[in-house]
Design a protein around this motif. Structure first.
Motif, PDB file in Angstrom:
ATOM      1  N   ALA A  35      -9.481  57.521  42.093  1.00  0.00           N
ATOM      2  CA  ALA A  35     -10.413  57.278  43.201  1.00  0.00           C
ATOM      3  C   ALA A  35      -9.780  57.608  44.544  1.00  0.00           C
ATOM      4  CB  ALA A  35     -10.880  55.823  43.180  1.00  0.00           C
ATOM      5  N   LEU A  36      -8.506  57.242  44.726  1.00  0.00           N
ATOM      6  CA  LEU A  36      -7.833  57.503  45.994  1.00  0.00           C
ATOM      7  C   LEU A  36      -7.467  58.972  46.157  1.00  0.00           C
ATOM      8  CD1 LEU A  36      -5.506  54.365  46.224  1.00  0.00           C
ATOM      9  CD2 LEU A  36      -7.582  54.817  47.539  1.00  0.00           C
ATOM     10  N   ALA A  37      -7.474  59.720  45.065  1.00  0.00           N
ATOM     11  CA  ALA A  37      -7.172  61.161  45.138  1.00  0.00           C
ATOM     12  C   ALA A  37      -8.390  61.987  45.520  1.00  0.00           C
ATOM     13  CB  ALA A  37      -6.604  61.645  43.805  1.00  0.00           C
ATOM     14  N   LEU A  38      -9.561  61.343  45.610  1.00  0.00           N
ATOM     15  CA  LEU A  38     -10.762  62.067  46.011  1.00  0.00           C
ATOM     16  C   LEU A  38     -10.669  62.479  47.477  1.00  0.00           C
ATOM     17  CD1 LEU A  38     -13.442  59.810  44.284  1.00  0.00           C
ATOM     18  CD2 LEU A  38     -12.641  62.050  43.519  1.00  0.00           C
ATOM     19  N   PRO A  39     -11.250  63.615  47.838  1.00  0.00           N
ATOM     20  CA  PRO A  39     -11.149  64.096  49.225  1.00  0.00           C
ATOM     21  C   PRO A  39     -11.698  63.116  50.253  1.00  0.00           C
ATOM     22  CG  PRO A  39     -11.927  65.845  47.777  1.00  0.00           C
ATOM     23  CD  PRO A  39     -11.928  64.599  46.963  1.00  0.00           C
ATOM     24  N   PHE A  40     -12.822  62.464  49.940  1.00  0.00           N
ATOM     25  CA  PHE A  40     -13.427  61.573  50.936  1.00  0.00           C
ATOM     26  C   PHE A  40     -12.764  60.192  50.967  1.00  0.00           C
ATOM     27  CE2 PHE A  40     -16.065  61.983  47.117  1.00  0.00           C
ATOM     28  CZ  PHE A  40     -16.049  60.689  46.606  1.00  0.00           C
ATOM     29  N   LEU A  66       3.196  47.211  49.599  1.00  0.00           N
ATOM     30  CA  LEU A  66       4.033  48.291  50.100  1.00  0.00           C
ATOM     31  C   LEU A  66       3.196  49.556  50.271  1.00  0.00           C
ATOM     32  CD1 LEU A  66       7.329  47.889  48.033  1.00  0.00           C
ATOM     33  CD2 LEU A  66       7.000  47.412  50.465  1.00  0.00           C
ATOM     34  N   ALA A  67       3.534  50.361  51.264  1.00  0.00           N
ATOM     35  CA  ALA A  67       2.752  51.571  51.529  1.00  0.00           C
ATOM     36  C   ALA A  67       3.660  52.685  52.001  1.00  0.00           C
ATOM     37  CB  ALA A  67       1.681  51.293  52.575  1.00  0.00           C
ATOM     38  N   VAL A  68       3.349  53.898  51.592  1.00  0.00           N
ATOM     39  CA  VAL A  68       4.116  55.074  52.013  1.00  0.00           C
ATOM     40  C   VAL A  68       3.428  55.789  53.167  1.00  0.00           C
ATOM     41  CG1 VAL A  68       5.191  55.426  49.772  1.00  0.00           C
ATOM     42  CG2 VAL A  68       2.969  56.462  50.224  1.00  0.00           C
ATOM     43  N   VAL A  69       2.200  55.384  53.486  1.00  0.00           N
ATOM     44  CA  VAL A  69       1.465  55.961  54.616  1.00  0.00           C
ATOM     45  C   VAL A  69       0.825  54.830  55.403  1.00  0.00           C
ATOM     46  CG1 VAL A  69       0.978  58.160  53.477  1.00  0.00           C
ATOM     47  CG2 VAL A  69      -0.608  56.248  53.199  1.00  0.00           C
ATOM     48  N   ASP A  70       0.444  55.117  56.633  1.00  0.00           N
ATOM     49  CA  ASP A  70      -0.282  54.161  57.458  1.00  0.00           C
ATOM     50  C   ASP A  70      -1.693  54.021  56.897  1.00  0.00           C
ATOM     51  OD1 ASP A  70      -1.505  52.618  59.345  1.00  0.00           O
ATOM     52  OD2 ASP A  70      -1.122  53.955  61.031  1.00  0.00           O
ATOM     53  N   LEU A  71      -1.998  52.855  56.347  1.00  0.00           N
ATOM     54  CA  LEU A  71      -3.274  52.664  55.653  1.00  0.00           C
ATOM     55  C   LEU A  71      -4.465  52.941  56.556  1.00  0.00           C
ATOM     56  CD1 LEU A  71      -4.082  49.845  53.144  1.00  0.00           C
ATOM     57  CD2 LEU A  71      -5.693  50.336  54.972  1.00  0.00           C
ATOM     58  N   SER A  72      -4.445  52.402  57.766  1.00  0.00           N
ATOM     59  CA  SER A  72      -5.608  52.537  58.648  1.00  0.00           C
ATOM     60  C   SER A  72      -5.812  53.968  59.131  1.00  0.00           C
ATOM     61  CB  SER A  72      -5.442  51.617  59.866  1.00  0.00           C
ATOM     62  OG  SER A  72      -4.254  51.929  60.571  1.00  0.00           O
ATOM     63  N   ALA A  73      -4.727  54.737  59.239  1.00  0.00           N
ATOM     64  CA  ALA A  73      -4.844  56.107  59.733  1.00  0.00           C
ATOM     65  C   ALA A  73      -5.053  57.113  58.612  1.00  0.00           C
ATOM     66  CB  ALA A  73      -3.590  56.478  60.528  1.00  0.00           C
ATOM     67  N   HIS A  74      -4.532  56.831  57.436  1.00  0.00           N
ATOM     68  CA  HIS A  74      -4.577  57.814  56.344  1.00  0.00           C
ATOM     69  C   HIS A  74      -5.857  57.711  55.513  1.00  0.00           C
ATOM     70  CE1 HIS A  74      -2.771  60.605  53.447  1.00  0.00           C
ATOM     71  NE2 HIS A  74      -3.311  59.857  52.510  1.00  0.00           N
ATOM     72  N   TRP A  75      -6.284  56.487  55.206  1.00  0.00           N
ATOM     73  CA  TRP A  75      -7.417  56.309  54.303  1.00  0.00           C
ATOM     74  C   TRP A  75      -8.711  56.105  55.072  1.00  0.00           C
ATOM     75  CZ3 TRP A  75      -5.830  57.762  49.774  1.00  0.00           C
ATOM     76  CH2 TRP A  75      -4.530  57.497  49.356  1.00  0.00           C
ATOM     77  N   SER A  76      -9.789  56.625  54.518  1.00  0.00           N
ATOM     78  CA  SER A  76     -11.123  56.445  55.100  1.00  0.00           C
ATOM     79  C   SER A  76     -11.651  55.058  54.740  1.00  0.00           C
ATOM     80  CB  SER A  76     -12.067  57.520  54.569  1.00  0.00           C
ATOM     81  OG  SER A  76     -12.239  57.381  53.167  1.00  0.00           O
ATOM     82  N   VAL A  77     -12.860  54.768  55.212  1.00  0.00           N
ATOM     83  CA  VAL A  77     -13.479  53.483  54.864  1.00  0.00           C
ATOM     84  C   VAL A  77     -13.649  53.380  53.351  1.00  0.00           C
ATOM     85  CG1 VAL A  77     -15.554  52.075  55.104  1.00  0.00           C
ATOM     86  CG2 VAL A  77     -14.641  53.293  57.089  1.00  0.00           C
ATOM     87  N   PHE A  78     -14.025  54.480  52.713  1.00  0.00           N
ATOM     88  CA  PHE A  78     -14.137  54.483  51.249  1.00  0.00           C
ATOM     89  C   PHE A  78     -12.791  54.158  50.612  1.00  0.00           C
ATOM     90  CE2 PHE A  78     -13.516  56.787  47.250  1.00  0.00           C
ATOM     91  CZ  PHE A  78     -14.533  56.253  46.477  1.00  0.00           C
TER      92      PHE A  78
END
Length: 452
Positions: A35-40, A66-78
């Motif tokens: 699910a997280l690998a989807l483009p949107f 733990l996170a390897v990326v900034d969650l709020s900046a990297h991931w969309s609302v979905f």
């Protein structure tokens, strides 16, 4: 005929509850990764690389943070909703949700489903498992709803967030707090709210409640006025928790009081609040209101120890559990006194429980030491930073000194394995890998050796 036998052999391999739990959590991680690998699922509209998706999904299902990326900046609302759903699934437990679904659909719970639910939620008996599952889900959702309302009101009135945004922030952080995940929608975790008691104390209360363990919470709700009727589990859990929280607070206050990069920059009352919050979060929640990277190494060691102990059994917290730590303390005390049995209050502790506590502690220490060595080889970071990261991953806490994103892909893969093993539990994971259980039908002659 051969196909039937082969299918039966395959199915028989999953009849053990521990194997089903490992399989179910593994499937949840794989589905979350897909699910997280989807483009949107990303803000950029481009598919996340598989390791980032796998790491985030594992961290969510294993309620680590733990996170390897900034969650709020990297991931969309979905993507953020997927993460919240994975955290909720991981907190309640795959087997709990599956068993509840069975109850709702068929109105009955089979023996095998009861065994799975008992293994996942560490229920003492099987008679009330179905009733327990309903109470677990209802209590979890009700607790999250209360926390969500408080946080929503605070975000709306104290920080000027629009109603919709405030509700979204409130619900998301209520889920991550009660399930001890520690995921936030801000790059600095909760550092911007370090002096806000409404945010910090509400989050801390949710973390502690979820980390006590459902059997303890339900027993307290049922007979909180009659401590004499509390079970051994409840007494040990509350006693160790009541010792660790103030002790951890004092250690952080004493160490960081004059640190200009942490407590030293705050007013005295805010220092006490931040010190308490720093002591409550290592039970398994990855929230931080202070900059972990600016803490003294002695505070890192304190956090390591608190993360290693963790929270209560059958809850959303990680670590070896406060009950294991408490049992080991009683075992050591009885051995020092030369007693043949371990007695706690008016109860004698079974030898099987003693062996289980020792096994969990030894396996956990071994895993942490081996993983720390491997990560030291893979990264240029110092021993205290690497050990902090390893302990945080294995105990599903989620706190970090800030080196997570700087670790190599091989190191990230190691952390994924640590989070998964830490969430499942050393004994459960080990028994799931065993081909079969063996019962010795005879006893060998006893021979004493020199110990120490």
């Amino acid at each position: 005929m051969r196909r039937t036998r082969r299918a039966s052999a395959v199915l028989s391999g999953f009849q053990h509850p521990a194997k089903m739990i490992v399989t179910a959590f593994g499937l949840a991680v794989l589905l979350g990764t897909a699910a997280l690998a989807l483009p949107f699922a990303t803000e950029s509209g481009e598919s996340a690389d598989w390791l980032t998706a796998l790491f985030t999904a594992t961290s969510s299902v294993c309620v680590t943070g733990l996170a390897v990326v900034d969650l709020s900046a990297h991931w969309s609302v979905f993507g953020e909703v997927v993460i919240a759903v994975l955290i909720q699934i991981g907190g309640l437990g795959i087997m709990t949700l599956a068993s509840l679904f069975t109850v709702l659909v068929s109105g009955r719970l089979g023996l095998r489903a009861r065994l799975f639910a008992q293994e996942e939620r560490k229920a003492i008996g099987m008679a009330d498992v179905r009733h327990l599952l309903r109470r677990v889900v209802l209590f979890s959702l009700a607790s999250e709803a209360v926390v969500a309302v408080i946080l929503t009101l605070r975000f709306a009135t104290g920080y000027g967030e629009p109603p919709g945004r405030a509700a979204y922030l409130g619900v998301f952080h209520a889920v991550t707090a009660f399930n001890n995940a520690g995921v936030t929608l801000w790059p600095d975790s909760l550092m911007r709210f370090v002096a806000d008691p409404w945010i910090c104390l509400t989050i801390a209360a949710a973390v502690i409640t979820g980390g006590l363990g459902f059997p303890v919470v339900f027993e307290l709700l049922r007979c909180w006025r009659r401590p004499s009727r509390w079970s051994l589990l409840t007494r040990i859990t509350l006693t160790v928790t009541a010792v660790l929280l103030p002790l951890g607070t004092l250690l952080f206050l004493g160490t960081e009081w004059s640190n200009p990069h942490t407590l030293g920059a705050l007013d005295e009352s805010d220092r006490v609040l931040a010190g308490f919050f720093a002591a409550a979060m290592p039970r398994s929640a990855g929230f931080n209101s202070l900059d972990i990277s600016q803490m003294y190494p002695s505070s890192w060691l304190t956090t390591d120890l608190l993360m290693f102990i963790g929270g209560g059994s059958a809850g959303t917290a990680g670590g070896i559990k406060v009950t294991t730590f408490g049992l080991l303390a009683f075992v050591i005390w009885s051995e020092l006194r030369g007693e043949t049995h371990v007695n706690i209050g008016h109860r004698r502790l079974p030898e099987s429980a003693q062996r289980q506590a020792v096994t969990i502690a030894v396996i956990s220490v071994t895993v942490i030491v081996v993983a720390t060595y491997i990560l030291l080889v893979l990264t240029p970071h110092s021993l205290d930073q690497v050990m902090f990261e390893v302990v945080s991953a294995f105990t599903t806490c989620g706190l970090s000194t800030g080196i997570t994103s700087d670790i190599s892909p091989a190191g990230h893969a190691l952390l994924v394995l640590l989070m998964f093993v830490g969430r499942i539990g050393p004994l459960t994971f080990g028994s799931a890998l065993a081909l079969k259980e063996r019962t010795r039908r005879y006893e060998l002659p006893e021979e004493r050796i020199i110990v120490g």
